[in-house]
Design a protein around this motif. Sequence first.
Motif, short mmCIF file in Angstrom:
data_model
loop_
_atom_site.label_atom_id
_atom_site.label_comp_id
_atom_site.label_asym_id
_atom_site.label_seq_id
_atom_site.Cartn_x
_atom_site.Cartn_y
_atom_site.Cartn_z
N PRO A 50 0.82 -1.21 0.00
CA PRO A 50 0.00 0.00 0.00
C PRO A 50 0.85 1.26 0.00
CG PRO A 50 0.03 -0.98 2.19
CD PRO A 50 0.71 -1.96 1.27
N LEU A 51 2.16 1.13 0.20
CA LEU A 51 3.05 2.29 0.11
C LEU A 51 3.40 2.61 -1.35
CD1 LEU A 51 5.47 1.54 3.09
CD2 LEU A 51 3.63 3.24 3.00
N ASN A 75 -2.75 -2.15 9.95
CA ASN A 75 -2.23 -1.78 11.26
C ASN A 75 -0.71 -1.83 11.21
OD1 ASN A 75 -2.19 -0.91 13.87
ND2 ASN A 75 -3.34 -2.63 14.72
N THR A 76 -0.08 -1.21 12.18
CA THR A 76 1.37 -1.27 12.25
C THR A 76 1.82 -2.62 12.81
OG1 THR A 76 1.38 -0.29 14.46
CG2 THR A 76 1.55 1.22 12.59
N ARG A 92 4.82 6.57 9.69
CA ARG A 92 3.77 6.99 8.76
C ARG A 92 3.31 5.87 7.82
NH1 ARG A 92 2.27 12.12 7.85
NH2 ARG A 92 1.71 11.45 5.74
N PHE A 93 3.53 4.62 8.20
CA PHE A 93 3.08 3.53 7.34
C PHE A 93 1.58 3.63 7.06
CE2 PHE A 93 1.08 -0.76 7.27
CZ PHE A 93 1.49 -1.14 6.01
N LEU A 94 0.78 3.80 8.11
CA LEU A 94 -0.67 3.87 7.94
C LEU A 94 -1.08 5.14 7.21
CD1 LEU A 94 -1.86 2.67 11.48
CD2 LEU A 94 -1.52 1.30 9.42
N ALA A 144 1.49 3.13 17.08
CA ALA A 144 0.32 2.84 16.25
C ALA A 144 -0.73 3.94 16.42
CB ALA A 144 -0.27 1.48 16.61
N LEU A 145 -0.93 4.37 17.68
CA LEU A 145 -1.90 5.44 17.94
C LEU A 145 -1.50 6.72 17.20
CD1 LEU A 145 -4.44 6.22 19.66
CD2 LEU A 145 -2.83 7.15 21.33
#
Length: 227
Positions: A50-51, A75-76, A92-94, A144-145
């Motif tokens: 998705p990146l 999710n991370t 910043r993966f998500l 993750a938050l």
Amino acid sequence: MHFLLLGASGRTGQHVVSELLSQGHTAVALVRTSSSLTPRPGLTIVTGSPLSKSDIRSALAAPSLSPSAAIITLNTLRKSDSPFAAQLSPPRFLADSCANACEVLEQAGVHRVVVMSTAGVGDSWGNLPWLSKAFLSWTNVKYALEDHGLVDKEVRLTKMHWTLVRAVRLQFDDQKPIDAKTVVRTMGSKGDGMSVSDSVSVASVASFLVKVAVEGLFVQSAVVVAN
């Protein structure tokens, strides 16, 4: 309806796949490894990240159908399930994955996206129980938050018909003796009335994500959910 799925191989995402197919919908899932999902009628599996915007475009073009909407359950990743385990996902993966998906979808004329988020993001932080705040602050779950918070900001900059589903503490399959898919409680974007005992099963969240996507609910809003 036909859907683009990001995060379909995850514990919530697999329930989303089952829910969609059981209702007669079809889906194309972009996954990092093809073996992470079992091939099923109505499901097209595309390998990619998705990146990568080009990988997302490839997923959109894989079946002959154009998606009506996208459901994102990414999710991370941490080194283990321990909340203190080292973070593996890049920063910043998500957020970048969501931004990429929204850009590609908009270019393709698809404007509906439903994103799984978490309670504590944005204006729901104020109603999060203090024990939950302490847990998030002291453990590596905080990363993750933070990334979910960036997703919240990114999606609001788009012209998409977005929905952010903020789940309270997740109960996974191995934590429950039965697969408890029940109707969820919605508590607005701020999570009014959240308590430290609140939880929600992944099956319930998946069912709600599909319902929101199919019926066009909570457009351009966030909603906290619990069982």
